[in-house]
Design an enzyme around this catalytic site. Structure first.
Site, PDB file in Angstrom:
ATOM      1  N   ARG B  22       0.832  -1.191   0.000  1.00 53.60           N
ATOM      2  CA  ARG B  22       0.000   0.000   0.000  1.00 53.60           C
ATOM      3  C   ARG B  22       0.868   1.243   0.000  1.00 53.60           C
ATOM      4  NH1 ARG B  22      -3.961  -2.697   3.612  1.00 53.60           N
ATOM      5  NH2 ARG B  22      -5.534  -3.423   2.145  1.00 53.60           N
ATOM      6  N   THR B  23       0.369   2.291  -0.676  1.00 53.63           N
ATOM      7  CA  THR B  23       1.112   3.545  -0.720  1.00 53.63           C
ATOM      8  C   THR B  23       1.191   4.150   0.670  1.00 53.63           C
ATOM      9  OG1 THR B  23       0.264   3.962  -2.923  1.00 53.63           O
ATOM     10  CG2 THR B  23       1.195   5.818  -1.758  1.00 53.63           C
ATOM     11  N   LEU B  24       2.385   4.453   1.109  1.00 52.78           N
ATOM     12  CA  LEU B  24       2.550   5.085   2.417  1.00 52.78           C
ATOM     13  C   LEU B  24       2.983   6.540   2.277  1.00 52.78           C
ATOM     14  CD1 LEU B  24       4.500   2.210   4.146  1.00 52.78           C
ATOM     15  CD2 LEU B  24       2.114   2.800   4.524  1.00 52.78           C
TER      16      LEU B  24
END
Lengths: 273, 245
Positions: B22-24
């Site tokens: 997931r994009t952090l």
């Protein structure tokens, strides 16, 4: 059309290159009660004959609003028509949600046609037994399409489907060149005249027909009975003079061996109206 | 034996393995985009910088692209996510053209499609880390809108992303008016971009201005703005500051 050994399955070709089940499905459309459509540059009018089974029952719904800018009139198996209307409404709503813009009619019609085609090429399905007159507004103007059970679709200036539609078609053929520039009210009048042609002598009353309009600045809506009756009364006087120059003999020869005249009333299958 | 553990396909975002995907946070980012409506259509400006954290690493990044016949998209934020969005839009426009039926997706439709895209990704806790500006003109109607990485979207006569909202919008609120000429529009955008150049540390002095009109989209060659550094306050800037030398 007579029974033969190639007509059991939709996935069986006849030696002459025909799919009989698809053709039989188109017969079902001819058995349904009439629906007509006509358009000008800015408006489209749909009309249909609504005969109730008995005095006790209400008549079947044959005209459906699909979106503010699209409506459909059906002839044939109304249950199939209802299901397809629900599909069309769904497609319109999904497109509107994603793009905040109305689905172009032309695209909806193609999607509908592709859906019908699938049923002509699966051994476990049957073709939809309903013909649809799709009326809608687009970027490019007013459109009227006819979708048939075969999966074909055609665009029309005016058209009629269902039983005794030939009489309406003849009337429309004489007048269609003027439709493009007709006013909205003239278009409705022509629709009512065309419906009257299919009744063959029976009095035209608003209780046995339904009329719907869609146009530039006018959302698709079904006209209420009073308005329709007023319009009928308005031109009935004129109608007397013109006379419905009906050519029923021209009709009989054209439908291949199908007796249209006797279809309504005697032995109409309960699922059809 | 755990009844609950079912086998996930490799690319699924469910389950413990997926958290690493997931994009952090963004890696290579572009800074502000500024756009306004003018007489014949939309004008949009963006510099050509791609920052890697605080390093101005890439200096030839085109952050504005034409979409179909009627729209222009500018993006700030993660550059790779912008490229991903361009791929989605490529497909969208392709299928739209394949209908070959005289209908075409206009800027309003593209803007709403992007809104759905960004919002749906946000709901999956895997956002496309961009702030987008979508402008265009179709059948004489001008359209200018913006979408953020969490799906906030709106239309206006002038929009900006990131620092542009704080530095450029106030200038535009004062000086924008209907039916700006092309020259006035460009002048106004350059005024905004100059302020951003002075005050935004991720801005670089190499920008492009794109315009979209009924005729189509054109994008200027990269150029730089004139700046002035001879202010007396810049000489001996720390003079009088307590605790400095």
């Amino acid at each position: 059309m007579f029974r033969n050994q190639y007509d059991t399955d939709v996935t069986t070709w006849s030696p002459a290159g025909r799919l009989f089940q698809v053709e039989y499905a188109m017969e079902a459309v001819k058995q349904g009660s009439a629906a007509i459509g006509l358009r000008s540059k800015t408006h489209i009018v749909l009309g249909c004959v609504n005969k109730a089974n008995s005095e006790l029952s209400s008549h079947q719904k044959k005209i459906f609003k699909v979106d503010d800018h699209i409506g459909v009139a059906i002839a044939g198996l109304t249950a199939d028509g209802r299901v397809l209307s629900r599909y069309m409404r769904n497609e319109c709503i999904n497109y509107s949600f994603t793009y905040e813009s109305p689905l172009p009619v032309g695209r909806l019609v193609v999607q509908l046609a592709d859906k019908a085609q699938v049923c002509t090429q699966r051994s476990w399905k049957r073709p939809y037994g309903v013909g649809l007159l799709v009326a809608g507004l687009d970027e490019s103007g007013a459109h009227l399409y006819y979708n048939c059970p075969s999966g074909n679709y055609f665009e029309y200036q005016a058209f009629a489907i269902g039983s005794r539609s030939q009489a309406a078609k003849t009337y429309l053929e004489r007048r269609f060149e003027n439709f493009a520039d007709s006013s909205r009210d003239d278009l409705v009048k022509d629709a009512l005249m065309a419906i009257r042609e299919t009744l063959q002598g029976e009095t035209l009353k608003s209780s046995i027909c339904t009329v719907a309009v869609v146009g530039v600045g006018e959302s698709f809506h079904i006209l209420d009975q009073e308005t329709v009756q007023q319009m009928i009364n308005a031109f009935d006087i004129v109608g007397e003079q013109e006379g419905p120059a009906a050519e029923p003999d021209a009709a009989a020869g054209q439908e291949a061996a199908v007796d249209q005249g006797g279809s309504t009333g005697e032995g109409a299958a309960p699922m059809d109206i | 034996m755990n009844f609950m553990a079912s086998k996930q396909p490799e690319n699924s975002l469910l389950g413990p393995e997926a958290d690493s995907q997931r994009t952090l946070y963004p890696n290579v980012t572009g800074t502000s985009v500024v756009a306004l409506k003018y007489k014949d259509g939309i004008l949009m400006a963006a510099d050509m910088g791609g920052s890697y954290g605080s390093t101005l690493r890439y200096k030839n990044v085109e952050r504005m692209k034409a979409i179909g016949k009627h729209s222009l998209l500018g993006a700030s934020g993660e550059i790779s996510d912008f490229q991903e969005i361009l791929r989605y839009l490529d497909d969208l426009i392709l299928y739209d053209n394949m209908w070959d039926d005289g209908n075409s997706l206009g800027p309003k439709e593209v803007h709403n499609y992007l809104t759905r895209l960004m919002y749906n990704r946000r709901n999956k806790f895997n956002p496309l880390w961009n702030s987008l500006v979508l402008g265009g003109i179709k059948n004489g109607e001008k359209y200018l809108g913006t979408v953020s990485m969490i799906g906030v979207n709106f239309e206006d006569d002038h929009v900006a992303t990131g620092f542009g909202n704080h530095l450029a919008r106030p200038i535009l609120r004062q000086e924008w008016h209907e039916n700006l000429s092309f020259e006035d529009g460009v002048r106004l955008l350059e005024k905004c971009m100059r302020v951003l150049l002075y005050r935004d540390r991720s801005a670089i002095n190499k920008l492009q201005i794109a315009k979209i009109t009924e005729e189509g989209m054109t994008i200027s060659q990269p150029y730089s703005l004139k700046t002035y550094w001879e202010f007396s306050a810049f000489e001996n800037p720390t003079q009088g500051a307590v605790g400095s030398w």
